[in-house]
Design a protein around this motif. Structure first.
Motif, PDB file in Angstrom:
ATOM      1  N   VAL A 283      21.825 -34.111 -28.918  1.00 54.26           N
ATOM      2  CA  VAL A 283      21.015 -33.264 -28.034  1.00 54.26           C
ATOM      3  C   VAL A 283      20.150 -34.164 -27.161  1.00 54.26           C
ATOM      4  O   VAL A 283      19.485 -35.072 -27.658  1.00 54.26           O
ATOM      5  N   ASN A 284      20.203 -33.913 -25.862  1.00 51.41           N
ATOM      6  CA  ASN A 284      19.302 -34.611 -24.961  1.00 51.41           C
ATOM      7  C   ASN A 284      18.140 -33.696 -24.610  1.00 51.41           C
ATOM      8  O   ASN A 284      18.343 -32.600 -24.089  1.00 51.41           O
ATOM      9  N   ALA A 285      16.939 -34.160 -24.904  1.00 49.28           N
ATOM     10  CA  ALA A 285      15.741 -33.439 -24.470  1.00 49.28           C
ATOM     11  C   ALA A 285      15.134 -34.222 -23.319  1.00 49.28           C
ATOM     12  O   ALA A 285      15.193 -35.444 -23.309  1.00 49.28           O
ATOM     13  N   THR A 286      14.579 -33.519 -22.359  1.00 49.67           N
ATOM     14  CA  THR A 286      14.016 -34.215 -21.205  1.00 49.67           C
ATOM     15  C   THR A 286      12.496 -34.160 -21.236  1.00 49.67           C
ATOM     16  O   THR A 286      11.922 -33.088 -21.427  1.00 49.67           O
ATOM     17  N   ALA A 287      11.888 -35.312 -21.057  1.00 50.21           N
ATOM     18  CA  ALA A 287      10.432 -35.374 -20.926  1.00 50.21           C
ATOM     19  C   ALA A 287      10.142 -35.717 -19.476  1.00 50.21           C
ATOM     20  O   ALA A 287      10.121 -36.882 -19.094  1.00 50.21           O
ATOM     21  N   GLY A 288       9.971 -34.688 -18.668  1.00 53.59           N
ATOM     22  CA  GLY A 288       9.770 -34.879 -17.233  1.00 53.59           C
ATOM     23  C   GLY A 288      11.089 -34.694 -16.494  1.00 53.59           C
ATOM     24  O   GLY A 288      11.784 -35.674 -16.235  1.00 53.59           O
ATOM     25  N   ALA A 294       9.330 -30.929 -15.736  1.00 58.81           N
ATOM     26  CA  ALA A 294       9.055 -30.167 -16.962  1.00 58.81           C
ATOM     27  C   ALA A 294       9.274 -31.019 -18.213  1.00 58.81           C
ATOM     28  O   ALA A 294      10.116 -31.916 -18.221  1.00 58.81           O
ATOM     29  N   PHE A 295       8.502 -30.675 -19.245  1.00 64.04           N
ATOM     30  CA  PHE A 295       8.665 -31.346 -20.539  1.00 64.04           C
ATOM     31  C   PHE A 295       9.290 -30.351 -21.519  1.00 64.04           C
ATOM     32  O   PHE A 295       8.730 -29.281 -21.764  1.00 64.04           O
ATOM     33  N   ASP A 296      10.435 -30.724 -22.066  1.00 61.54           N
ATOM     34  CA  ASP A 296      11.055 -29.894 -23.088  1.00 61.54           C
ATOM     35  C   ASP A 296      10.175 -29.904 -24.338  1.00 61.54           C
ATOM     36  O   ASP A 296       9.472 -30.898 -24.595  1.00 61.54           O
ATOM     37  N   PRO A 297      10.190 -28.823 -25.113  1.00 64.20           N
ATOM     38  CA  PRO A 297       9.386 -28.777 -26.352  1.00 64.20           C
ATOM     39  C   PRO A 297      10.028 -29.673 -27.413  1.00 64.20           C
ATOM     40  O   PRO A 297      10.963 -29.267 -28.103  1.00 64.20           O
ATOM     41  N   LEU A 298       9.529 -30.878 -27.521  1.00 57.49           N
ATOM     42  CA  LEU A 298      10.222 -31.899 -28.313  1.00 57.49           C
ATOM     43  C   LEU A 298      10.204 -31.591 -29.809  1.00 57.49           C
ATOM     44  O   LEU A 298      11.202 -31.809 -30.499  1.00 57.49           O
ATOM     45  N   ASN A 299       9.089 -31.076 -30.308  1.00 56.75           N
ATOM     46  CA  ASN A 299       9.042 -30.796 -31.743  1.00 56.75           C
ATOM     47  C   ASN A 299      10.021 -29.694 -32.140  1.00 56.75           C
ATOM     48  O   ASN A 299      10.694 -29.810 -33.168  1.00 56.75           O
ATOM     49  N   LYS A 331       1.713 -34.309 -23.923  1.00 54.78           N
ATOM     50  CA  LYS A 331       2.851 -33.549 -23.362  1.00 54.78           C
ATOM     51  C   LYS A 331       4.186 -34.019 -23.943  1.00 54.78           C
ATOM     52  O   LYS A 331       5.192 -33.350 -23.798  1.00 54.78           O
ATOM     53  N   LEU A 332       4.167 -35.201 -24.549  1.00 56.18           N
ATOM     54  CA  LEU A 332       5.389 -35.731 -25.164  1.00 56.18           C
ATOM     55  C   LEU A 332       5.327 -35.682 -26.686  1.00 56.18           C
ATOM     56  O   LEU A 332       6.058 -36.410 -27.370  1.00 56.18           O
ATOM     57  N   GLN A 333       4.462 -34.821 -27.197  1.00 53.56           N
ATOM     58  CA  GLN A 333       4.372 -34.712 -28.654  1.00 53.56           C
ATOM     59  C   GLN A 333       5.737 -34.422 -29.268  1.00 53.56           C
ATOM     60  O   GLN A 333       6.445 -33.521 -28.798  1.00 53.56           O
TER      61      GLN A 333
END
Lengths: 536, 536
Positions: A283-288, A294-299, A331-333
């Motif tokens: 899975v690729n999550a994007t931070a920015g 936009a920041f994907d909800p990483l947790n 924002k990158l939690q």
């Protein structure tokens, strides 16, 4: 045959070349004042014996040109670009010829070519260049690049790059600790751009789950599936094509209005893929994200990856810089839960192009995945600790030195300096957002306050302001941004990007990554749009 | 608060930092002479208002350091390297600290760091650096890189890189015509190194035969087979791993004693693979192998590829430079029949790192294979001919500008100048070959005259000269090269590579790509080896 003031012997041929043979009266003066410059060619530079003075002189003149460009890039009154169409430049504007000669040109001519190259280019360091995620011209970063190119070496082995390899180690360690990984965790590499960094992450994930892929290929594997959001960077799909996974096995997951992946949609996509017989692995999550920032909800994504045993990658190429800011890093939690992270200091941290890192949590994986052990380069009987020969960790053999400029900038600013720089860019974004809300000529693409420095908006020309929403207005609005951009390029006063996205017609995306940009530049941008678009 | 001579306001804190607050007597002098240098930090440079003078001053000091390095690299009396082990450099030699601070360091300190970085590095431009295929320090090339990094832009779109994209077009066209392709044929890209260029060739070949791979992945394809010689570069295998083809599907074809692929062995390998149910699609031929500098028989390979409908790639990363020489280009006869060619001007043509091109005969294939049409970057409604936006042809999104330095060097030398440079390097190789034949302390790895500038040989220390051939002698000889190399590195007088190959124990490989190297340097190398190895 006669002597010239720079100890060069001049022959009749030189003078004929300069059309001086028929002007005996001005011989002496010209020989002494001009010829020693005019007929100098690169063969007179080092390593020519006695080439030292000429080398210094030539590079000094070049540096004057470069300094002029740097200073001009910082003057608001100067143009951001001096636009010419391809055919115009190819026809040779004012003698600027792109052609490759059989015979040498003079050093004088080369300096003219250098000046012209900069003149017809784009000042990406201009405070009014908003066109790309990478902008600005950090003087320390430029100095770092000048040194790098003068050192002219390669990252594959410690024996040719002792200092740069240690600098890479220090930087990667620091970046991993900022991501939040433990001291004894992790590995990484600097790569030629974020796409290659993202490609590494997929390559590593695939190898982690299916090490046999290295020898046996994708044919030995089940049909894999990977997941990324509809707002994510296209490099994820491109890498899937390159790696032989196939773009149709990249499942594009829906985002909310703000451009963030919807965790429930990711869950559903994974279930659906499994039902179809595919094997999810990544899975690729994007931070920015590129357009909305936009920041994907990483947790939430990390929870899903954990429960399905998937590799979680965070593409923080653009958003990684925010980790440097105490104000914005939350924002990158959850990024610390990723298996790999892409982070491009050449974007939000203002490092000259290119500077992109892939960080990997599992130590040793890069080496296992990529090593082939070529003995002409990676001998094990060298007289030093060969674990510093990183060349077998990378896909590339030779690898450009992209680390020195970042290291030097870090020394120059300190971690705190990078933080302030990021804060300033985000303050600019907030200022623009506030202005757009106040001014009736503009419309925001989404209402929320920007999380990153991206601000997306339409300019609504007078003729459209009274039109009701609908396809007619959309069709006309779609043409506004390209036309304003075209006029901007002709005028050269400012540069900003636009694009359509999903059902949204062409809109402007302003991004701030240049600390030189001030509020006055933002005001200028908006005023300029109103001027250029008034008759549309 | 007080004023300093550079118009900077100084505060008590600055003075405390400098330990000057308790030395009021020397206040004035120091404030005027030193402080204005000592407390300057990067925030004083551009874009700071009035930062122009400080920027000029700082870059000027840096340039002095770089010029010093360039001049020193060209002095035979200077060391090629000043070797230190990783732990020594990490401990902070003479105050050289690799650590990344939280707070800014002064500009003065940065200049010290720059000086130290060069000091503890390796002079790849030294006339006695024979360690790598890339060597030398071309002043014009360095100038080109300085300009490139100052321009700080990206190759993806014409709107941000008009001049550099046109320069790339001109260079690729010229290189294709030198390869021997027709004017209307071909395409290409500059890539981050020869491995990536080779990877492109396999990616394109696969797409050419199986365009469905892009969307469906390798799972939809038969089991492919590719062919390359046992002397070829490891990037072919590495790319097969990355692309999901698998290294065991790379068939390694036997070479003759000279390192050239045996065409009959290639035929047999293809037949065997077919019998096993594999589908051959790609042959890599090498023009200039890494260790021996051998040229595969390109016409014979082209015949085989033609009869089996296989993609023929020529990896001329190292040998491509010989195309510039009328005297040597016939060694690459048949290259015009290739479907793709890798050619690294950063090797034999002496261009600073990196500069590597992938040339492709079939126009449009790069675009078809790699395009994804990201609309935020590659809008089709731009106000210029968007065929110059090459970003969708490449795997990378952002692509570093590697073309300007080559273009500037071409202007400086002309095609003819590159030809002379290549000739000179090959003359050096012949001279070394002649010397080795004359001197009894050395033994050639193969008897034939070098085709490229590689010369492979053993130094036989006195204690081994009387030993009969056999495993005992081999075992002892195997340790000679690493030990001599270790001593060389400690002494720093010269640098050359070694490796084992097949059944051959560790031998030295000397390569010439630096036009600064003279016969005296070759004599020095051999004498130095005799000195360093006399007691082995």
């Amino acid at each position: 045959k006669m002597d010239c003031c720079c100890d060069r012997e001049l022959y009749k041929n030189d003078l004929i070349k300069l059309n001086l043979i028929d002007a005996p009266v001005i011989y002496e003066r010209i020989v002494c004042v001009c010829v020693c410059v005019c007929v100098c060619v690169c063969a007179d530079l080092l390593p020519a014996s006695c080439g030292e003075e000429m080398t210094r002189g030539f590079l000094q003149e070049l540096v004057d040109i470069l300094l002029g460009f740097i200073c001009k890039s910082n003057q608001r009154s100067s143009k951001v670009l001096d636009f010419h169409h391809p055919h115009q430049l190819k026809e040779g504007l004012e003698g600027f010829s792109l052609d490759l000669p059989d015979q040498p040109e003079t050093l004088e001519q080369l300096l003219v070519d250098c000046r012209d190259t900069l003149k017809y280019g784009v000042s990406t360091g201009h405070p009014r260049f908003f066109n790309q995620l990478s902008s600005g011209l950090d003087v320390i970063g430029v100095a770092g690049e000048w040194l790098t190119s003068t050192a002219n070496t390669n990252m594959f082995t410690y024996e040719v790059s002792p200092v740069f390899l240690l600098i890479e180690e220090v930087l990667l360690k620091k970046m991993r600790s900022i991501v939040g990984w433990a001291d004894d965790e992790g590995d990484g590499l600097f790569c030629p751009g974020g796409t290659i960094s993202n490609l590494y992450s997929i390559l590593l994930a695939r190898y982690h789950f299916y090490p046999e892929v290295k020898t046996r290929g994708m044919g030995a594997l089940p049909r894999l599936a990977m997941f990324t959001s509809e707002h994510s960077h296209y490099s994820v799909k491109k890498s899937a094509a390159v790696l032989g996974i196939g773009t149709e096995n990249v499942v594009v997951v829906k985002c909310d209005e703000r451009g963030k992946i919807i965790p429930a949609a990711l869950e559903t996509s994974i279930a659906t893929a499994k039902e179809k017989g595919l094997v999810p692995f990544y899975v690729n999550a994007t931070a920015g994200t590129t357009v909305y920032g936009a920041f994907d909800p990483l947790n939430a994504i990390a929870d899903i990856c954990h429960s399905h045993t998937l590799w979680m990658h965070v593409d923080a190429a653009w958003g990684g810089g925010l980790l440097m800011s105490d104000r914005h890093r939350m924002k990158l939690q959850g990024i610390e839960r990723a298996c790999s992270v892409t982070w491009n200091p050449h974007k939000m941290m203002g490092v000259p192009l290119q500077c992109s890192a892939i960080l990997v949590k599992k130590r040793g994986l890069l080496q296992e995945c990529n090593k082939l052990g070529a003995q002409y380069l990676f001998q094990t009987d060298k007289p030093y600790d060969v674990s510093y020969d990183t060349g077998d960790k990378s896909i590339q053999c030779g690898r450009h030195v992209d680390v020195f400029k970042l290291w030097l900038m870090w020394k120059a600013k300190g971690s705190d300096g990078f933080g302030s720089q990021v804060n300033k860019c985000l303050e600019n974004a907030e200022y623009l957002y506030d202005q757009l809300q106040k001014r009736t000529e503009f419309e925001l693409v989404f209402k929320n306050k920007p999380e990153h420095s991206n601000v997306c908006f339409w300019y609504i020309p007078p003729s459209l302001r009274s039109l009701p929403p609908g396809s007619d207005r959309d069709r006309r609005l779609h043409q506004v941004a390209p036309r304003i951009k075209g006029r901007m390029m002709e005028k050269g006063s400012v540069l900003i990007g636009y694009q359509p996205l999903g059902t949204k017609v062409n809109f402007f995306r302003c991004v701030f990554s240049n600390p030189a940009t001030q509020q006055e530049d933002i005001d200028f941008l908006l005023d300029e749009m109103c001027k250029l678009g008034a008759d549309l």
